[in-house]
Design a protein around this motif. Structure first.
Motif, PDB file in Angstrom:
ATOM      1  N   GLY A 166      47.383  -5.762 -26.928  1.00  0.00           N
ATOM      2  CA  GLY A 166      48.614  -5.879 -27.700  1.00  0.00           C
ATOM      3  C   GLY A 166      49.081  -7.318 -27.849  1.00  0.00           C
ATOM      4  O   GLY A 166      49.576  -7.723 -28.913  1.00  0.00           O
ATOM      5  N   ASN A 167      48.911  -8.106 -26.794  1.00  0.00           N
ATOM      6  CA  ASN A 167      49.361  -9.491 -26.841  1.00  0.00           C
ATOM      7  C   ASN A 167      48.569 -10.342 -27.828  1.00  0.00           C
ATOM      8  O   ASN A 167      48.975 -11.448 -28.171  1.00  0.00           O
ATOM      9  CB  ASN A 167      49.267 -10.124 -25.445  1.00  0.00           C
ATOM     10  N   ASP A 168      47.416  -9.824 -28.278  1.00  0.00           N
ATOM     11  CA  ASP A 168      46.617 -10.554 -29.273  1.00  0.00           C
ATOM     12  C   ASP A 168      47.172 -10.387 -30.680  1.00  0.00           C
ATOM     13  O   ASP A 168      46.833 -11.158 -31.583  1.00  0.00           O
ATOM     14  CB  ASP A 168      45.172 -10.049 -29.269  1.00  0.00           C
ATOM     15  N   ILE A 169      47.999  -9.356 -30.879  1.00  0.00           N
ATOM     16  CA  ILE A 169      48.445  -9.001 -32.222  1.00  0.00           C
ATOM     17  C   ILE A 169      49.641  -9.827 -32.654  1.00  0.00           C
ATOM     18  O   ILE A 169      50.676  -9.855 -31.982  1.00  0.00           O
ATOM     19  CB  ILE A 169      48.815  -7.509 -32.303  1.00  0.00           C
ATOM     20  N   ASN A 170      49.505 -10.507 -33.781  1.00  0.00           N
ATOM     21  CA  ASN A 170      50.611 -11.234 -34.399  1.00  0.00           C
ATOM     22  C   ASN A 170      50.362 -11.322 -35.897  1.00  0.00           C
ATOM     23  O   ASN A 170      49.310 -10.892 -36.397  1.00  0.00           O
ATOM     24  CB  ASN A 170      50.787 -12.626 -33.775  1.00  0.00           C
ATOM     25  N   GLU A 171      51.309 -11.870 -36.627  1.00  0.00           N
ATOM     26  CA  GLU A 171      51.200 -11.950 -38.085  1.00  0.00           C
ATOM     27  C   GLU A 171      49.973 -12.745 -38.518  1.00  0.00           C
ATOM     28  O   GLU A 171      49.282 -12.383 -39.479  1.00  0.00           O
ATOM     29  CB  GLU A 171      52.470 -12.604 -38.667  1.00  0.00           C
ATOM     30  N   ALA A 172      49.689 -13.831 -37.811  1.00  0.00           N
ATOM     31  CA  ALA A 172      48.565 -14.687 -38.182  1.00  0.00           C
ATOM     32  C   ALA A 172      47.234 -13.938 -38.038  1.00  0.00           C
ATOM     33  O   ALA A 172      46.381 -13.981 -38.937  1.00  0.00           O
ATOM     34  CB  ALA A 172      48.553 -15.952 -37.324  1.00  0.00           C
ATOM     35  N   LEU A 173      47.065 -13.223 -36.910  1.00  0.00           N
ATOM     36  CA  LEU A 173      45.831 -12.477 -36.697  1.00  0.00           C
ATOM     37  C   LEU A 173      45.681 -11.375 -37.741  1.00  0.00           C
ATOM     38  O   LEU A 173      44.601 -11.195 -38.319  1.00  0.00           O
ATOM     39  CB  LEU A 173      45.809 -11.860 -35.299  1.00  0.00           C
ATOM     40  N   ARG A 192      50.360   1.302 -18.268  1.00  0.00           N
ATOM     41  CA  ARG A 192      50.849   1.105 -16.906  1.00  0.00           C
ATOM     42  C   ARG A 192      52.286   0.599 -16.873  1.00  0.00           C
ATOM     43  O   ARG A 192      52.729   0.011 -15.901  1.00  0.00           O
ATOM     44  CB  ARG A 192      49.907   0.164 -16.150  1.00  0.00           C
ATOM     45  N   ILE A 193      52.985   0.775 -17.990  1.00  0.00           N
ATOM     46  CA  ILE A 193      54.393   0.408 -18.042  1.00  0.00           C
ATOM     47  C   ILE A 193      55.200   1.653 -18.397  1.00  0.00           C
ATOM     48  O   ILE A 193      54.649   2.719 -18.673  1.00  0.00           O
ATOM     49  CB  ILE A 193      54.647  -0.702 -19.083  1.00  0.00           C
ATOM     50  N   GLU A 194      56.526   1.547 -18.406  1.00  0.00           N
ATOM     51  CA  GLU A 194      57.385   2.692 -18.702  1.00  0.00           C
ATOM     52  C   GLU A 194      57.132   3.203 -20.117  1.00  0.00           C
ATOM     53  O   GLU A 194      56.889   2.407 -21.038  1.00  0.00           O
ATOM     54  CB  GLU A 194      58.852   2.301 -18.549  1.00  0.00           C
ATOM     55  N   PRO A 195      57.174   4.528 -20.305  1.00  0.00           N
ATOM     56  CA  PRO A 195      56.868   5.109 -21.623  1.00  0.00           C
ATOM     57  C   PRO A 195      57.677   4.523 -22.771  1.00  0.00           C
ATOM     58  O   PRO A 195      57.139   4.255 -23.843  1.00  0.00           O
ATOM     59  CB  PRO A 195      57.185   6.597 -21.422  1.00  0.00           C
ATOM     60  N   GLU A 196      58.993   4.324 -22.549  1.00  0.00           N
ATOM     61  CA  GLU A 196      59.838   3.794 -23.614  1.00  0.00           C
ATOM     62  C   GLU A 196      59.398   2.391 -24.017  1.00  0.00           C
ATOM     63  O   GLU A 196      59.341   2.047 -25.202  1.00  0.00           O
ATOM     64  CB  GLU A 196      61.313   3.764 -23.172  1.00  0.00           C
ATOM     65  N   LYS A 197      59.058   1.582 -23.018  1.00  0.00           N
ATOM     66  CA  LYS A 197      58.606   0.220 -23.300  1.00  0.00           C
ATOM     67  C   LYS A 197      57.250   0.229 -23.986  1.00  0.00           C
ATOM     68  O   LYS A 197      56.988  -0.572 -24.891  1.00  0.00           O
ATOM     69  CB  LYS A 197      58.535  -0.580 -21.996  1.00  0.00           C
ATOM     70  N   VAL A 199      55.995   2.560 -25.997  1.00  0.00           N
ATOM     71  CA  VAL A 199      56.159   2.953 -27.397  1.00  0.00           C
ATOM     72  C   VAL A 199      56.763   1.811 -28.205  1.00  0.00           C
ATOM     73  O   VAL A 199      56.346   1.548 -29.340  1.00  0.00           O
ATOM     74  CB  VAL A 199      57.033   4.215 -27.514  1.00  0.00           C
ATOM     75  N   ALA A 200      57.734   1.097 -27.609  1.00  0.00           N
ATOM     76  CA  ALA A 200      58.377  -0.028 -28.311  1.00  0.00           C
ATOM     77  C   ALA A 200      57.349  -1.122 -28.608  1.00  0.00           C
ATOM     78  O   ALA A 200      57.337  -1.697 -29.706  1.00  0.00           O
ATOM     79  CB  ALA A 200      59.523  -0.583 -27.478  1.00  0.00           C
ATOM     80  N   GLU A 201      56.490  -1.408 -27.626  1.00  0.00           N
ATOM     81  CA  GLU A 201      55.457  -2.424 -27.825  1.00  0.00           C
ATOM     82  C   GLU A 201      54.495  -2.004 -28.929  1.00  0.00           C
ATOM     83  O   GLU A 201      54.175  -2.795 -29.826  1.00  0.00           O
ATOM     84  CB  GLU A 201      54.685  -2.661 -26.523  1.00  0.00           C
ATOM     85  N   PHE A 206      51.914  -2.407 -34.198  1.00  0.00           N
ATOM     86  CA  PHE A 206      51.327  -1.648 -35.294  1.00  0.00           C
ATOM     87  C   PHE A 206      52.046  -1.884 -36.618  1.00  0.00           C
ATOM     88  O   PHE A 206      51.433  -1.799 -37.685  1.00  0.00           O
ATOM     89  CB  PHE A 206      51.302  -0.163 -34.950  1.00  0.00           C
ATOM     90  N   GLN A 207      53.339  -2.176 -36.571  1.00  0.00           N
ATOM     91  CA  GLN A 207      54.053  -2.514 -37.802  1.00  0.00           C
ATOM     92  C   GLN A 207      53.484  -3.781 -38.422  1.00  0.00           C
ATOM     93  O   GLN A 207      53.381  -3.897 -39.648  1.00  0.00           O
ATOM     94  CB  GLN A 207      55.540  -2.706 -37.509  1.00  0.00           C
ATOM     95  N   ILE A 208      53.101  -4.722 -37.574  1.00  0.00           N
ATOM     96  CA  ILE A 208      52.504  -5.972 -38.058  1.00  0.00           C
ATOM     97  C   ILE A 208      51.191  -5.678 -38.778  1.00  0.00           C
ATOM     98  O   ILE A 208      50.933  -6.183 -39.880  1.00  0.00           O
ATOM     99  CB  ILE A 208      52.260  -6.950 -36.890  1.00  0.00           C
ATOM    100  N   LEU A 209      50.345  -4.840 -38.166  1.00  0.00           N
ATOM    101  CA  LEU A 209      49.047  -4.515 -38.756  1.00  0.00           C
ATOM    102  C   LEU A 209      49.190  -3.677 -40.023  1.00  0.00           C
ATOM    103  O   LEU A 209      48.464  -3.876 -41.004  1.00  0.00           O
ATOM    104  CB  LEU A 209      48.182  -3.773 -37.733  1.00  0.00           C
ATOM    105  N   LYS A 210      50.133  -2.738 -40.011  1.00  0.00           N
ATOM    106  CA  LYS A 210      50.347  -1.909 -41.190  1.00  0.00           C
ATOM    107  C   LYS A 210      50.858  -2.731 -42.360  1.00  0.00           C
ATOM    108  O   LYS A 210      50.463  -2.507 -43.523  1.00  0.00           O
ATOM    109  CB  LYS A 210      51.339  -0.787 -40.872  1.00  0.00           C
ATOM    110  N   LYS A 211      51.708  -3.694 -42.074  1.00  0.00           N
ATOM    111  CA  LYS A 211      52.257  -4.560 -43.124  1.00  0.00           C
ATOM    112  C   LYS A 211      51.145  -5.282 -43.873  1.00  0.00           C
ATOM    113  O   LYS A 211      51.212  -5.484 -45.084  1.00  0.00           O
ATOM    114  CB  LYS A 211      53.227  -5.560 -42.500  1.00  0.00           C
TER     115      LYS A 211
END
Length: 322
Positions: A166-173, A192-197, A199-201, A206-211
């Motif tokens: 996830g940390n690799d994903i940004n607008e430039a990539l 390995r993090i809380e479910p709410e966090k 989903v937020a991540e 994914f919004q970046i990739l879909k855009k």
């Protein structure tokens, strides 16, 4: 590439392009034709029973497969779909010469370390043997992002399936991936993090990739009660909403509740085949092994693992000709 190969690729490209355009106008009929093309290209890999099942799914507007394909055509850039479709189909008919086949058969088996400096060399030698599909996975292969993207751009007749954190994903990539046109991204979810966090991540990435209308899915390692939230209907709704087209699930033995997690994954996979399914193709480790075995027997894939950490996700050698 000789004249015959150029003509074959051009014919496949025109067929894929026409199929994609027709799916928008007449999905059921066009998907049937697309499956027929797929069957022709893979007749040595899949039995008639499997192809019959795929045909039934392709003609059923309520099936997961049908919805996934129509969603893909709506949300992914046409250039990407045409490029990936053409290259993958050509990958099935590119026949290596006798010297090339001997070179592949004589190549030493077993582990080969991931070396970004040698990746270009590996791609070149694989293409000489008629292989045009490359899977790059392991522990953050995109830490060598610039080198990998450069190789993708220089080998537009190939398809590169790349695992990304996830940390690799940004607008430039996302922009670079869309521009290359021959990349399928599989985003590894941090379970390995809380479910709410979590989903937020995922929503943000994914919004970046879909855009950018990229072609992408996700990998989820299920090994704890918290990770089981990846098997919830809400999570699947979220993934489909933000443009994901496929999901890979692995239930690991080392988790807190391996039996319960595996059961949750199996139920999810079964649920995905019902008429209520979302436009997301869900695959478990058993299906993963079947697909990998098809590529092994077909001799049409080059699989590269960046380091030993991949053993948590896939139990195969570090790198291999398949």
């Amino acid at each position: 590439m000789n004249f015959d190969s150029v003509m074959k690729r051009a014919a496949i490209g025109a067929t894929v392009d026409l199929a994609l355009r027709k799916i928008v106008e007449d999905p059921r009929r066009s998907m049937k034709h697309a499956v027929d093309l797929f069957s022709y290209m893979t007749e040595d890999l899949f039995g008639e029973s499997i192809m019959s099942k795929i045909r039934r799914e392709a003609e059923n507007p309520r099936s997961c497969f049908y919805r996934m394909i129509t969603s893909m055509v709506r949300n992914v850039d046409h250039f990407i779909l045409k490029t990936v479709g053409t290259n993958m189909c050509y990958n099935r008919i590119a026949i290596p010469s006798d010297p090339e086949r001997v070179a592949v058969e004589n190549r030493p088996k077993g582990s080969l370390p991931f070396s970004p400096d040698r990746l270009s060399e590996k791609v070149t030698s694989a293409k000489e043997a008629g292989i045009y599909f490359f899977v790059l996975c392991g522990c953050r292969p995109l830490r060598f992002r610039e080198r990998i993207l450069d190789i993708c751009r220089k080998n537009r007749d190939c398809v590169f399936y790349i695992a990304a954190d996830g940390n690799d994903i940004n607008e430039a990539l996302a922009g670079e991936v869309a521009k290359a046109g021959n990349i399928i991204l599989s985003v590894r979810i941090n379970t390995r993090i809380e479910p709410e966090k979590m989903v937020a991540e995922c929503s943000r990435f994914f919004q970046i990739l879909k855009k950018q209308k990229c072609l992408f899915g996700y990998i989820a390692e299920i090994g704890s009660t918290t990770a089981k939230s990846c098997c919830s209907d809400g999570f699947i709704n979220c993934m489909a909403k933000y443009g994901c087209l496929f999901g890979w699930y692995y239930a690991v033995e080392q988790g807190d509740q391996p039996g319960a997690c595996r059961l949750a994954v199996n139920r999810l996979i079964k649920y995905s085949l019902t008429s209520r399914s979302k436009p997301l193709l869900l695959l478990g480790s058993e299906t993963d092994r079947m697909i990998l075995n098809r590529f092994v027997s077909g001799g049409r894939c080059y699989l590269i693992f960046s380091d030993k950490k991949i053993k948590r996700h896939c139990r195969t050698p570090q790198a291999r000709w398949c």
